[in-house]
Write a protein that holds these residues in place. Structure first.
Motif, PDB file in Angstrom:
ATOM      1  N   ALA A 172     -31.646  24.245  -0.363  1.00  0.00           N
ATOM      2  CA  ALA A 172     -32.472  23.887  -1.511  1.00  0.00           C
ATOM      3  C   ALA A 172     -33.700  24.787  -1.613  1.00  0.00           C
ATOM      4  CB  ALA A 172     -32.894  22.425  -1.419  1.00  0.00           C
ATOM      5  N   TYR A 173     -34.185  25.272  -0.460  1.00  0.00           N
ATOM      6  CA  TYR A 173     -35.401  26.093  -0.497  1.00  0.00           C
ATOM      7  C   TYR A 173     -35.168  27.473  -1.099  1.00  0.00           C
ATOM      8  CZ  TYR A 173     -33.662  27.947   4.002  1.00  0.00           C
ATOM      9  OH  TYR A 173     -32.905  28.512   4.996  1.00  0.00           O
ATOM     10  N   GLN A 202     -32.376  23.791 -11.233  1.00  0.00           N
ATOM     11  CA  GLN A 202     -31.689  22.601 -11.742  1.00  0.00           C
ATOM     12  C   GLN A 202     -30.644  22.124 -10.740  1.00  0.00           C
ATOM     13  OE1 GLN A 202     -30.473  24.048 -15.626  1.00  0.00           O
ATOM     14  NE2 GLN A 202     -32.220  23.039 -16.624  1.00  0.00           N
ATOM     15  N   TRP A 203     -29.950  23.072 -10.080  1.00  0.00           N
ATOM     16  CA  TRP A 203     -29.039  22.670  -9.005  1.00  0.00           C
ATOM     17  C   TRP A 203     -29.825  21.988  -7.887  1.00  0.00           C
ATOM     18  CZ3 TRP A 203     -29.348  24.107  -3.888  1.00  0.00           C
ATOM     19  CH2 TRP A 203     -28.352  23.565  -3.069  1.00  0.00           C
ATOM     20  N   GLN A 207     -30.114  17.836  -5.474  1.00  0.00           N
ATOM     21  CA  GLN A 207     -30.240  17.543  -4.050  1.00  0.00           C
ATOM     22  C   GLN A 207     -31.391  16.573  -3.769  1.00  0.00           C
ATOM     23  OE1 GLN A 207     -27.865  19.197  -1.858  1.00  0.00           O
ATOM     24  NE2 GLN A 207     -27.153  19.384  -3.968  1.00  0.00           N
ATOM     25  N   MET A 208     -32.072  16.131  -4.815  1.00  0.00           N
ATOM     26  CA  MET A 208     -33.300  15.360  -4.636  1.00  0.00           C
ATOM     27  C   MET A 208     -33.060  13.857  -4.648  1.00  0.00           C
ATOM     28  SD  MET A 208     -36.885  15.721  -6.725  1.00  0.00           S
ATOM     29  CE  MET A 208     -37.381  17.132  -5.725  1.00  0.00           C
ATOM     30  N   LEU A 214     -35.592  16.263  -0.373  1.00  0.00           N
ATOM     31  CA  LEU A 214     -34.453  17.115  -0.703  1.00  0.00           C
ATOM     32  C   LEU A 214     -33.446  17.200   0.434  1.00  0.00           C
ATOM     33  CD1 LEU A 214     -36.500  20.026  -2.284  1.00  0.00           C
ATOM     34  CD2 LEU A 214     -34.767  18.703  -3.521  1.00  0.00           C
ATOM     35  N   ASP A 215     -32.181  17.081   0.094  1.00  0.00           N
ATOM     36  CA  ASP A 215     -31.116  17.396   1.042  1.00  0.00           C
ATOM     37  C   ASP A 215     -31.013  18.912   1.198  1.00  0.00           C
ATOM     38  OD1 ASP A 215     -30.250  14.752   1.527  1.00  0.00           O
ATOM     39  OD2 ASP A 215     -29.045  14.758  -0.314  1.00  0.00           O
TER      40      ASP A 215
END
Length: 371
Positions: A172-173, A202-203, A207-208, A214-215
């Motif tokens: 995610a980062y 947006q992707w 994950q949020m 966030l995952d």
């Protein structure tokens, strides 16, 4: 909401160290790290146990470049502009044929392109292009941005070209890579770069969790991510949102920033790792994460016009200033920032990484009005 306000505005602070002195000391430490590398890149870190510098790190050298340009303008010391230009030229010299940037330090035996590193060096080439209009920096930036767009999956994530030195292949980062692409789209007048940036953030929103956590957001332990990578992700949401004029993304950054503020200790430090309920998952603090969150809080104050964000930033900056040794006889320590506090903590144990000093400089210059 009142509880959030209390966390953001608590008044307990450490005594104020000399901000300008801390900034200069960090700049001088990074200059020594560049000199120690044996090339125009910047040594990744100083190892206290071994009492030695390691090889140059292309990834972080890339985003030190805009920091040195800002510091040269702030301080009036042109040496730092020249150093930044040498870094940018070196990055162009070692750019891989496909346009990507290699993983790891120059000591690494495995030479492969990675998404995250390429995004971070893109910041440097864009800054050098802005400063000089030299074609080589423009061309390096375009090649890097084109490679990143080509490597992106249709849903906006990057799954290929992960670092061989990281545990996880989807992150995610990588919103911080999206931040670089958004800047490239803005500076180079290329809409598809900004489109790719928006797709990635947006992707990342998928994950949020409802509480902003966030995952898939850590280098090693996705259940207890570092404040370092949490801040990478939050900054990506914020800056892509600002560039794309996408208010929902800025709101996402605010959600993460509020949650992080609630975990801030009374001394101004953040726990080095946080769990999915935003509770401390380590006793040590990630010094880089402290600086990065201070930057986010200050950027939010600037973008929203709401000063409620500033006290948390002030406390984090004061904490980092309080642990910086500006008088050490060991030049590998003097002015630098440790990976963890205490030094034996779980992130970059017994090391002074160049990115900790870089983000610390950025936070201090924002505080001083030079960001």
């Amino acid at each position: 909401m009142n509880r959030i306000v209390r966390f953001l505005s608590r008044s307990k602070m450490l005594p104020a160290p000399d901000t300008s002195r801390g900034l200069q000391a960090a700049a001088e430490w990074l200059a020594r790290a560049q000199d120690a590398s044996g090339c125009d890149g910047v040594s990744a870190y100083y190892d206290v146990t071994k009492r030695q510098w390691v090889g140059a790190y292309p990834e972080t050298t890339g985003y030190i470049i805009p920091t040195f340009f800002r510091y040269a303008e702030f301080s009036g010391n042109n040496e730092y502009r020249e150093r930044a230009l040498r870094m940018a030229a070196w990055e162009s010299d070692i750019q891989l044929p496909d346009g990507g940037v290699r993983a790891g330090t120059m000591d690494a035996t495995q030479i492969v392109p990675t998404i995250f590193n390429t995004g971070q060096v893109l910041f440097g080439w864009l800054a050098a292009w802005r400063q000089t209009k030299e074609r080589r920096f423009h061309d390096s930036a375009v090649r890097a941005a084109d490679w990143l767009v080509a490597a992106q999956d249709s849903d906006g994530a990057w799954r290929r070209f992960a670092s061989p030195f990281a545990v996880h292949t989807v992150n995610a980062y990588n919103t911080r890579v999206a931040f670089a692409l958004a800047e490239a789209g803005q500076m180079l007048g290329e809409p598809r770069y900004l489109d790719a940036a928006v797709r990635n953030v947006q992707w990342a929103m998928s994950q949020m969790h409802a509480n902003g956590w966030l995952d898939n957001n850590d280098l090693e332990d996705n259940e207890r991510p570092l404040t370092h990578t949490i801040a990478y992700a939050a900054r990506g949401f914020l800056e892509v949102g600002v560039i794309a004029k996408h208010g929902e993304l800025v709101e996402v950054a605010m959600r993460i920033a509020r949650a992080a503020a609630q975990s801030q200790r009374s001394d101004g430090a953040l726990p080095g790792r946080l769990d999915s309920a935003w509770r401390a998952a380590s006793r040590w603090s990630c010094v880089t994460g402290n600086a990065q969150m201070a930057i986010i809080w200050l950027r939010l104050a600037a973008e929203t016009g709401d000063s409620i964000w500033k006290p948390a930033a002030e406390r984090a900056i004061r904490f980092n200033l309080s642990i910086q040794d500006v008088e050490a006889t060991n030049v590998g320590i003097r002015g630098g920032m440790s990976g963890s506090h205490p030094l034996s903590g779980g992130y970059m144990k017994n090391r002074y990484p160049n990115w900790a000093a870089k983000f610390f400089m950025d936070a201090l210059m924002l505080k001083l009005g030079a960001g």
